[in-house]
Scaffold this motif. Structure first.
Motif, PDB file in Angstrom:
ATOM      1  N   ALA A 191      43.818  17.952  79.277  1.00  0.00           N
ATOM      2  CA  ALA A 191      42.321  17.595  79.216  1.00  0.00           C
ATOM      3  C   ALA A 191      42.186  19.069  78.862  1.00  0.00           C
ATOM      4  O   ALA A 191      42.646  20.451  78.547  1.00  0.00           O
ATOM      5  CB  ALA A 191      41.964  17.808  80.729  1.00  0.00           C
ATOM      6  N   PHE A 192      40.768  19.549  77.888  1.00  0.00           N
ATOM      7  CA  PHE A 192      40.395  20.230  77.472  1.00  0.00           C
ATOM      8  C   PHE A 192      38.802  20.841  77.525  1.00  0.00           C
ATOM      9  O   PHE A 192      37.632  20.064  78.137  1.00  0.00           O
ATOM     10  CB  PHE A 192      40.222  20.423  76.173  1.00  0.00           C
ATOM     11  N   THR A 193      38.363  22.367  77.661  1.00  0.00           N
ATOM     12  CA  THR A 193      37.134  22.331  77.507  1.00  0.00           C
ATOM     13  C   THR A 193      36.351  23.092  76.208  1.00  0.00           C
ATOM     14  O   THR A 193      37.494  23.937  76.057  1.00  0.00           O
ATOM     15  CB  THR A 193      36.507  22.878  78.549  1.00  0.00           C
ATOM     16  N   GLY A 194      34.824  23.244  76.265  1.00  0.00           N
ATOM     17  CA  GLY A 194      34.761  23.913  75.308  1.00  0.00           C
ATOM     18  C   GLY A 194      33.782  23.596  74.238  1.00  0.00           C
ATOM     19  O   GLY A 194      33.094  22.330  74.093  1.00  0.00           O
ATOM     20  N   ARG A 195      33.241  23.676  73.224  1.00  0.00           N
ATOM     21  CA  ARG A 195      31.472  23.181  71.896  1.00  0.00           C
ATOM     22  C   ARG A 195      32.260  22.231  71.520  1.00  0.00           C
ATOM     23  O   ARG A 195      32.124  21.352  71.483  1.00  0.00           O
ATOM     24  CB  ARG A 195      31.542  24.565  71.328  1.00  0.00           C
ATOM     25  N   GLY A 244      25.465  24.428  79.044  1.00  0.00           N
ATOM     26  CA  GLY A 244      26.333  25.266  77.348  1.00  0.00           C
ATOM     27  C   GLY A 244      28.113  24.891  77.928  1.00  0.00           C
ATOM     28  O   GLY A 244      28.198  25.122  76.800  1.00  0.00           O
ATOM     29  N   ARG A 245      28.043  23.333  78.509  1.00  0.00           N
ATOM     30  CA  ARG A 245      29.796  23.320  78.584  1.00  0.00           C
ATOM     31  C   ARG A 245      30.188  21.845  78.304  1.00  0.00           C
ATOM     32  O   ARG A 245      28.888  20.690  78.360  1.00  0.00           O
ATOM     33  CB  ARG A 245      30.230  23.422  80.640  1.00  0.00           C
ATOM     34  N   ARG A 246      31.049  21.294  78.056  1.00  0.00           N
ATOM     35  CA  ARG A 246      31.831  20.146  77.676  1.00  0.00           C
ATOM     36  C   ARG A 246      33.357  19.848  77.752  1.00  0.00           C
ATOM     37  O   ARG A 246      33.640  21.084  77.782  1.00  0.00           O
ATOM     38  CB  ARG A 246      31.539  19.887  75.794  1.00  0.00           C
ATOM     39  N   TRP A 247      33.834  19.092  78.502  1.00  0.00           N
ATOM     40  CA  TRP A 247      35.022  18.931  78.821  1.00  0.00           C
ATOM     41  C   TRP A 247      35.472  17.664  78.631  1.00  0.00           C
ATOM     42  O   TRP A 247      34.596  16.734  77.788  1.00  0.00           O
ATOM     43  CB  TRP A 247      34.941  18.975  80.288  1.00  0.00           C
ATOM     44  N   TRP A 248      36.979  17.645  77.952  1.00  0.00           N
ATOM     45  CA  TRP A 248      37.352  15.764  77.962  1.00  0.00           C
ATOM     46  C   TRP A 248      38.510  15.762  77.836  1.00  0.00           C
ATOM     47  O   TRP A 248      39.367  16.946  78.423  1.00  0.00           O
ATOM     48  CB  TRP A 248      36.618  15.919  76.000  1.00  0.00           C
ATOM     49  N   ALA A 249      38.844  14.602  78.042  1.00  0.00           N
ATOM     50  CA  ALA A 249      40.677  14.142  78.329  1.00  0.00           C
ATOM     51  C   ALA A 249      40.491  12.341  77.059  1.00  0.00           C
ATOM     52  O   ALA A 249      40.041  11.970  77.359  1.00  0.00           O
ATOM     53  CB  ALA A 249      40.713  14.246  79.533  1.00  0.00           C
ATOM     54  N   ALA A 250      41.340  13.068  76.767  1.00  0.00           N
ATOM     55  CA  ALA A 250      42.789  11.292  76.351  1.00  0.00           C
ATOM     56  C   ALA A 250      43.578  11.445  77.094  1.00  0.00           C
ATOM     57  O   ALA A 250      44.637  12.238  77.298  1.00  0.00           O
ATOM     58  CB  ALA A 250      42.868  11.631  75.080  1.00  0.00           C
ATOM     59  N   LEU A 271      35.901  19.758  69.054  1.00  0.00           N
ATOM     60  CA  LEU A 271      36.842  19.490  69.492  1.00  0.00           C
ATOM     61  C   LEU A 271      38.036  20.538  68.707  1.00  0.00           C
ATOM     62  O   LEU A 271      38.621  21.461  68.593  1.00  0.00           O
ATOM     63  CB  LEU A 271      37.980  18.259  68.702  1.00  0.00           C
ATOM     64  N   THR A 272      36.698  21.038  67.782  1.00  0.00           N
ATOM     65  CA  THR A 272      37.819  22.640  67.060  1.00  0.00           C
ATOM     66  C   THR A 272      37.408  23.684  67.707  1.00  0.00           C
ATOM     67  O   THR A 272      38.235  24.994  67.448  1.00  0.00           O
ATOM     68  CB  THR A 272      37.633  22.093  65.918  1.00  0.00           C
ATOM     69  N   SER A 273      37.130  24.236  68.645  1.00  0.00           N
ATOM     70  CA  SER A 273      36.720  24.816  68.899  1.00  0.00           C
ATOM     71  C   SER A 273      37.753  24.977  70.992  1.00  0.00           C
ATOM     72  O   SER A 273      36.224  24.673  71.370  1.00  0.00           O
ATOM     73  CB  SER A 273      35.802  25.999  68.843  1.00  0.00           C
ATOM     74  N   ALA A 274      38.460  24.739  71.335  1.00  0.00           N
ATOM     75  CA  ALA A 274      38.357  24.012  72.253  1.00  0.00           C
ATOM     76  C   ALA A 274      39.758  25.093  73.408  1.00  0.00           C
ATOM     77  O   ALA A 274      40.512  25.693  72.783  1.00  0.00           O
ATOM     78  CB  ALA A 274      38.774  22.709  72.826  1.00  0.00           C
ATOM     79  N   SER A 275      39.760  24.970  74.321  1.00  0.00           N
ATOM     80  CA  SER A 275      41.490  25.976  74.999  1.00  0.00           C
ATOM     81  C   SER A 275      41.448  24.179  76.535  1.00  0.00           C
ATOM     82  O   SER A 275      40.885  23.871  77.197  1.00  0.00           O
ATOM     83  CB  SER A 275      40.445  26.851  76.140  1.00  0.00           C
ATOM     84  N   ARG A 276      42.917  23.890  76.435  1.00  0.00           N
ATOM     85  CA  ARG A 276      43.366  23.302  77.765  1.00  0.00           C
ATOM     86  C   ARG A 276      42.855  24.296  79.008  1.00  0.00           C
ATOM     87  O   ARG A 276      42.864  25.005  78.939  1.00  0.00           O
ATOM     88  CB  ARG A 276      44.880  23.890  77.277  1.00  0.00           C
TER      89      ARG A 276
END
Length: 266
Positions: free
Chosen positions: A137-141, A126-132, A143-148
């Motif tokens: 960099a962020f984690t969350g479910r 149940g995890r996802r991480w991303w960065a551009a 793009l709209t429910s994310a924390s840095r």
């Protein structure tokens, strides 16, 4: 400077589609698994997820090239998507939930292609991480429910948590003595394996991690998540980025010491 946010949104769409495919076959009793020529396993889910992602990219980004673990390079040009449909296939086929789909976009630059977007999706935990690039960099479910996220501020090896994958690769590389010396210097060691240690470095829950043998598709997405979280990602040779065939990642403060221990001593 391009903002890459459209590409990041697309990466989330690709990951959603891949997650549905991989979760559908996770723990399936009739899952088909083959052995590749390098003796690593590949499941029908690896192939299905990569085919799905390639199909989406063909429609959404027809001019971009694609490099995937299962089907190689397709196309050419200054932008290349790099895909590992299931990082952690050995976990996947045994029912261990620590595996992820890795999606990166790389752009031609000095010193070769460099990652500008990275997404790591681990649906079974149940995890996802991303960065551009340039956006953090962020984690969350989503793009709209994310924390840095940000790397730790631990500045001493004696206080550091060190994550790794296995011992055998270090022995083959001639670096086992240095590796073991490092494990004696740090506060804690854990063998989480695959993508997860890099995401923990990015989140600040682990301070240093390294692996002795990796492919570009194992590292392209994780590298930019670590660096956009304020960390350092290099090869064991100190070369920045995912091009050395191995990896060392840290909060930046401990990187030189990490490399000092992990390079074979003659």
């Amino acid at each position: 400077m391009p903002d890459y946010l459209d590409d990041l949104r697309l990466a989330h769409v690709l990951a959603d589609a891949a997650d549905a495919t991989t979760m559908d076959r996770f723990k399936a009793l009739d899952l088909k698994v083959e052995t590749k020529p390098d003796m690593t396993p590949v499941s029908e889910a690896d192939k299905a997820a990569e085919e799905l992602i390639r199909g989406h990219l063909q429609r959404a980004r027809p001019r971009d090239s694609v490099l995937g673990e299962e089907y190689g390079v397709e196309g050419s040009g200054p932008r290349r998507w790099v895909i590992d449909p299931i990082d952690g296939t050995k976990n996947y086929v045994r029912g261990v939930p620590v595996w992820a789909t890795l999606i990166a976009l790389m752009e031609a630059a000095e010193g070769g292609y460099q990652p500008v977007v990275g997404l790591v999706s681990a649906p079974a935990i149940g995890r996802r991480w991303w960065a551009a690039k340039g956006h953090g960099a962020f984690t969350g479910r989503s793009l709209t429910s994310a924390s840095r996220i940000h790397v730790s501020g631990v500045g001493k090896l004696a206080d550091a948590s060190f994550a790794y994958s296995s011992l055998s690769g270090w022995e083959e590389r001639g670096g086992l003595d240095g590796f073991l010396d490092l494990t004696r210097q740090v506060w804690r060691t854990r063998a989480y394996g695959d993508f997860w240690p890099y995401m923990m470095v990015a989140e600040g829950s682990v301070d240093i991690c390294a692996e002795p043998e990796l492919s570009l598709w194992d590292m392209a997405a994780t590298a930019i998540v670590v660096t956009e979280a304020g960390g350092t990602f290099t090869g064991l040779d100190g070369r920045p980025g995912p091009h050395s065939g191995n990896a060392a990642a840290s909060n930046g403060l401990l990187h030189d010491e990490l490399l000092g221990y992990l390079n074979p001593r003659h």
